[in-house]
Write a protein that holds these residues in place. Structure first.
Motif, PDB file in Angstrom:
ATOM      1  N   ARG A 147       0.773  -1.819   0.183  1.00 14.72           N
ATOM      2  CA  ARG A 147      -0.100   0.021   0.406  1.00 14.72           C
ATOM      3  C   ARG A 147       0.833   1.237   0.364  1.00 14.72           C
ATOM      4  O   ARG A 147       0.158   2.146  -0.379  1.00 14.72           O
ATOM      5  N   GLU A 148       2.132   1.015   0.735  1.00 17.00           N
ATOM      6  CA  GLU A 148       2.397   2.043   0.384  1.00 17.00           C
ATOM      7  C   GLU A 148       3.728   2.145  -0.749  1.00 17.00           C
ATOM      8  O   GLU A 148       4.103   1.269  -1.098  1.00 17.00           O
ATOM      9  N   PRO A 149       4.249   3.234  -1.053  1.00 16.75           N
ATOM     10  CA  PRO A 149       5.358   3.526  -2.157  1.00 16.75           C
ATOM     11  C   PRO A 149       6.490   2.750  -2.084  1.00 16.75           C
ATOM     12  O   PRO A 149       7.015   2.760  -1.789  1.00 16.75           O
ATOM     13  N   VAL A 150       6.965   2.159  -3.424  1.00 16.62           N
ATOM     14  CA  VAL A 150       8.993   1.600  -3.347  1.00 16.62           C
ATOM     15  C   VAL A 150       9.099   2.443  -3.447  1.00 16.62           C
ATOM     16  O   VAL A 150       9.155   3.337  -3.978  1.00 16.62           O
ATOM     17  N   THR A 151      10.604   2.104  -2.322  1.00 19.42           N
ATOM     18  CA  THR A 151      11.426   3.055  -3.079  1.00 19.42           C
ATOM     19  C   THR A 151      12.866   2.357  -3.048  1.00 19.42           C
ATOM     20  O   THR A 151      13.172   0.710  -3.015  1.00 19.42           O
ATOM     21  N   GLU A 152      14.071   2.986  -3.441  1.00 23.45           N
ATOM     22  CA  GLU A 152      15.266   2.054  -3.578  1.00 23.45           C
ATOM     23  C   GLU A 152      15.672   1.401  -2.507  1.00 23.45           C
ATOM     24  O   GLU A 152      16.481   0.962  -2.760  1.00 23.45           O
ATOM     25  N   ALA A 153      15.319   1.690  -1.511  1.00 21.32           N
ATOM     26  CA  ALA A 153      15.901   1.164   0.007  1.00 21.32           C
ATOM     27  C   ALA A 153      14.832  -0.027  -0.303  1.00 21.32           C
ATOM     28  O   ALA A 153      15.411  -1.416   0.393  1.00 21.32           O
ATOM     29  N   ASP A 154      13.465  -0.860   0.035  1.00 24.60           N
ATOM     30  CA  ASP A 154      13.262  -1.477  -0.781  1.00 24.60           C
ATOM     31  C   ASP A 154      13.715  -2.268  -1.628  1.00 24.60           C
ATOM     32  O   ASP A 154      13.712  -3.774  -1.926  1.00 24.60           O
ATOM     33  N   VAL A 155      13.842  -2.248  -2.700  1.00 26.14           N
ATOM     34  CA  VAL A 155      14.942  -2.744  -3.739  1.00 26.14           C
ATOM     35  C   VAL A 155      16.207  -3.458  -2.329  1.00 26.14           C
ATOM     36  O   VAL A 155      16.242  -4.603  -2.682  1.00 26.14           O
TER      37      VAL A 155
END
Length: 190
Positions: free
Chosen positions: A55-63
């Motif tokens: 539900r929250e946006p994907v970020t570079e930290a998520d990658v």
């Protein structure tokens, strides 16, 4: 012989999301591995395909987090596939991810039950980690296989027990071509 570079496209043919996550590195065991989770767009596409869009946006930290989970799962999966003892440190590396898991919420959509989307990528990764641990410790463990190509060695779920290659169209064809070339060469050497 030169190393074959793995296809950079995401793969979704390992039979389950946690194994598809392992397949986000192509040729992981060869001399020319290919990172398939290059950035936010690839992780977003991967999560959407697996039904785990947060539900929250994907970020570079998520990658980076997705790659960390993948590499935490890899040694455990390899040990199970090889029927070796699993290193306690490798298991301990999974626990922080499992601890991020949140209870599933069931919702109704058009009169059918659905699972609520994970709140964040970390929750999605925790669900994947939970699935991996359940498969590696449950009856699915007996249905795990790995591609016979030494450079690929992609893990997959194989309930039939007959699968030899990650894909007959990829590694299976390459193996047949290599065998044909070797046979042709040995015929010329006589």
């Amino acid at each position: 012989m030169a190393a074959t570079r793995a296809d950079p496209a995401l793969r979704f043919d390992a039979g389950t999301p946690w194994l598809d996550l392992l397949a986000t590195v192509g040729g992981a065991y060869g001399s020319a591995p290919t990172e398939r989770l290059e950035g936010v767009s690839e992780l977003t596409a991967w999560l959407a395909h697996e039904g785990l869009t947060p539900r929250e946006p994907v970020t570079e930290a998520d990658v980076a987090a997705a790659r960390d989970v993948r590499e935490a799962l890899r040694p455990v999966a390899l040990a199970v596939l090889a029927n070796d003892e699993v290193d306690v440190v490798a298991l301990e590396a999974l626990q922080p991810w499992l601890d991020r898991d949140e209870p599933l919420r069931v919702l109704s959509h058009a009169g059918r039950p659905i699972v609520e989307a994970p709140r964040t990528v970390n929750v999605a990764l925790a669900r994947i980690c939970r699935q991996a641990v359940e498969h590696l410790t449950g009856p699915e463990r007996d249905h795990l296989g790995a591609c016979a190509d030494a450079e690929c060695h992609m893990a997959f779920l194989d309930p039939t027990g007959r699968r030899r290659w990650c894909s007959a169209e990829r590694c299976g064809v390459r193996a047949r071509v290599r065998a044909h070339r070797a046979k042709t060469r040995s015929g010329r050497d006589k």
